[in-house]
Every structure is written in structure tokens, then in C-alpha cells.
Scaffold this active site. Structure first.
Site, PDB file in Angstrom:
ATOM      1  N   HIS A  47       0.825  -1.369   0.012  1.00 50.08           N
ATOM      2  CA  HIS A  47       0.075   0.162   0.041  1.00 50.08           C
ATOM      3  C   HIS A  47       0.917   1.333  -0.007  1.00 50.08           C
ATOM      4  CE1 HIS A  47      -4.218   1.519   1.562  1.00 50.08           C
ATOM      5  NE2 HIS A  47      -3.544   2.644   0.849  1.00 50.08           N
ATOM      6  N   LEU A  48       1.156   1.922  -1.325  1.00 52.83           N
ATOM      7  CA  LEU A  48       1.955   2.969  -1.464  1.00 52.83           C
ATOM      8  C   LEU A  48       1.522   4.149  -0.279  1.00 52.83           C
ATOM      9  CD1 LEU A  48       0.859   5.599  -3.272  1.00 52.83           C
ATOM     10  CD2 LEU A  48       0.896   3.806  -5.154  1.00 52.83           C
ATOM     11  N   HIS A  49       2.519   4.871  -0.039  1.00 55.70           N
ATOM     12  CA  HIS A  49       2.617   5.899   1.076  1.00 55.70           C
ATOM     13  C   HIS A  49       3.535   7.049   0.823  1.00 55.70           C
ATOM     14  CE1 HIS A  49       4.326   2.684   2.979  1.00 55.70           C
ATOM     15  NE2 HIS A  49       5.056   3.341   3.737  1.00 55.70           N
ATOM     16  N   MET A  50       3.428   8.065   1.123  1.00 58.81           N
ATOM     17  CA  MET A  50       4.582   9.044   0.829  1.00 58.81           C
ATOM     18  C   MET A  50       4.955   9.521   2.609  1.00 58.81           C
ATOM     19  SD  MET A  50       4.327  13.064  -0.664  1.00 58.81           S
ATOM     20  CE  MET A  50       4.349  12.268  -2.393  1.00 58.81           C
TER      21      MET A  50
END
Ligand SMILES: [Zn+2]
Length: 168
Positions: free
Chosen positions: A123-126
Site C-alpha cells: 500500500h503505497l504511502h509518502m
């Protein structure tokens, strides 16, 4: 990123395998999430496509993550609207962190895939985090004196206040 001594990250590494479903999906999807629940989960802001939360295992004070609601592992799968909202929130968070923490610099970025260092690879996240010239020394002291759990609530309170009224 520089090597920073963060003993509390061991707890994260040790506990990461125990949570079977996605930690971001668990905290993300409900637009009707109860305010108390968001407070407990250190969620700071909810937009139409993304939310912001405090990292429980921070590299520095003020370390937050901007996360799209959608469970995606690649940036190129993200809708244009969600990607634009992420960048808009990153701009806003840069301003908030500069205002609240007076850092010497800011790290902003994404680790895509476990090989790149992603803790939650699916789950991509910055990450957005303030940096100081001497932060490695400072944080090891904070970690060892166990001030951190309280500091996280304080981080959440201050950033929530700074974001109040913000709309993407
Ligand atoms: Zn997810």
C-alpha cells in the site's frame, strides 16, 4: 537517507508480521470513521482520496505519512486525482512542518517495494519528515528516555490544529 539510530523501530519490525491485513486499509477506508478512532490511530486529516497520519515508528519528530485510500503497490496505478491530492497534501505538510518544527530540512519520499525499504510494501504511502543537522543524536536520547508515545500524541495535536480548515 542518513543512518539514524532508532531503537523503537525494532518493535515495528518485530510486530509487522503479526498484523495480517493492511495497516493502512485498516485505518483508511471509512469516510465515516469515528473521530475518537482517528484520534487513537493518529489520523490527522481526511481528504477525498487520501489521508494523513503520524508514523508510530518515526525517524524524527513530526514524521507523517500521506496515504491514498486505495490499496495500490505502484504509483502508476494511482488515479490522477489521488496523485494530485497527494502532492497538494505534501505541499501543505511541508508548510505545516516548517511552521511547527523549524527544521533545517525536510525529507519527502516513497519507498516502492520491500527492496526499496517499504515497511508496508502493498500500500503505497509518502513519508514527510522534518530533519535537523543533529537529529540522530537527539532522537536516540528521546527513544531511550521513552518520551516518544507522549510525543506522538503531541505531534498529532499540533499538526491537526495546523491543518484545521485545510481542504484540497
Ligand atoms: Zn492497504
Amino acid at each position: 537517507m542518513d543512518h539514524i539510530f532508532t531503537p523503537w523501530r525494532y518493535a515495528y519490525v518485530a510486530s509487522a508480521d503479526r498484523e495480517t491485513s493492511c495497516i493502512f486499509c485498516n485505518r483508511a477506508p471509512s469516510r465515516e470513521a469515528k473521530a475518537e478512532e482517528d484520534e487513537r490511530n493518529l489520523v490527522l486529516y481526511r481528504g477525498p482520496n487520501c489521508f494523513i497520519l503520524v508514523n508510530r515508528y518515526p525517524y524524527t519528530c513530526g514524521h507523517v505519512m500521506i496515504v491514498p485510500y486505495q490499496h495500490l503497490d505502484c504509483l502508476d496505478k494511482l488515479s490522477g486525482d489521488a496523485a494530485a491530492e497527494m502532492m497538494s497534501l505534501a505541499q501543505r505538510m511541508e508548510g505545516v512542518l516548517r511552521q511547527l518544527y523549524r527544521p533545517d530540512g525536510i525529507n519527502l519520499g516513497m519507498n516502492l517495494g520491500k527492496a526499496a525499504g517499504a515497511g508496508v510494501a502493498g500500500h503505497l504511502h509518502m513519508h514527510v519528515l522534518p530533519r535537523w543537522y543533529a537529529d540522530a543524536n537527539f532522537m536516540s536520547v528521546v527513544g531511550e528516555t521513552r518520551v516518544l508515545p507522549e510525543a506522538l500524541e503531541e505531534t498529532a495535536r499540533r499538526i491537526r490544529q495546523a491543518l484545521a480548515g485545510y481542504r484540497v
